[in-house]
Design a protein around this motif. Structure first.
Motif: not given
Length: 186
Positions: A159-164, A177-185
């Motif tokens: 999954g795509r993530k970025r460091k916050v 601390m990381f934040r993941w991009k929302r992905e549609r399930k």
């Protein structure tokens, strides 16, 4: 030696050895490691809690009271515990192993007995409190290690993530601390 290769006399590592495990296999191994460290952390916490419960009353005055019944208030005012228990006044505070005067006369080493027993009990109490401190410290270290390992495991997930930001940990180090991009399930 079939897999070993040399180029100009220098051994070359096989590219298949470098990528021995897939990303999912590595993630599974990290999960098992985190669970093991978490298990050890929980066992240390339980042992420390049991030890804390057993040490709760060490060193305090005894809770049990020896009740002596008398017939009148006059007898109560004349009551002398040292005569009733046939024990010296110095040893009345002991609820355990309270020797009688006759026993003290038989053993001339009575003065050395209370101090050695008290010293031994004090050493045992100090050792138990040291063990409790070590167990709580070990629990804190293991729980921080488990949280760091679970963070590493989460970062390895697809999954795509970025460091916050950098957060502060309880041990003084910084945890990203990381934040993941929302992905549609689907």
């Amino acid at each position: 030696m079939e897999n070993a290769r040399t180029k100009d006399g220098v051994h070359i590592a096989s590219s298949t050895q470098a990528n021995k495990y897939t990303q999912l296999e590595l993630l599974l191994m990290k999960t098992q490691d985190v669970k093991y460290v978490d298990l050890k952390s929980r066992t240390e916490a339980k042992k420390a809690e049991r030890l804390k419960q057993s040490l709760h009353f060490i060193g305090l005055a005894p809770q049990a009271k020896h009740t002596v019944f008398v017939d009148s208030a006059a007898e109560a005012s004349k009551f002398k515990p040292s005569e009733f228990f046939d024990t010296p006044a110095e040893l009345l505070g002991r609820a355990y192993n309270r020797p009688r005067k006759a026993q003290l006369e038989q053993q001339q080493a009575a003065a050395a007995l209370p101090s050695t027993a008290a010293d031994k009990a004090e050493r045992r109490k100090a050792a138990s409190y040291r063990e409790l401190a070590q167990r709580t410290e070990r629990h804190q270290k293991l729980s921080s290690i488990a949280s760091k390992m679970s963070l590493e495991k989460e970062v390895m997930r697809p999954g795509r993530k970025r460091k916050v930001a950098e957060g502060a940990a309880s041990d003084g180090s910084s945890i990203p601390m990381f934040r993941w991009k929302r992905e549609r399930k689907r």
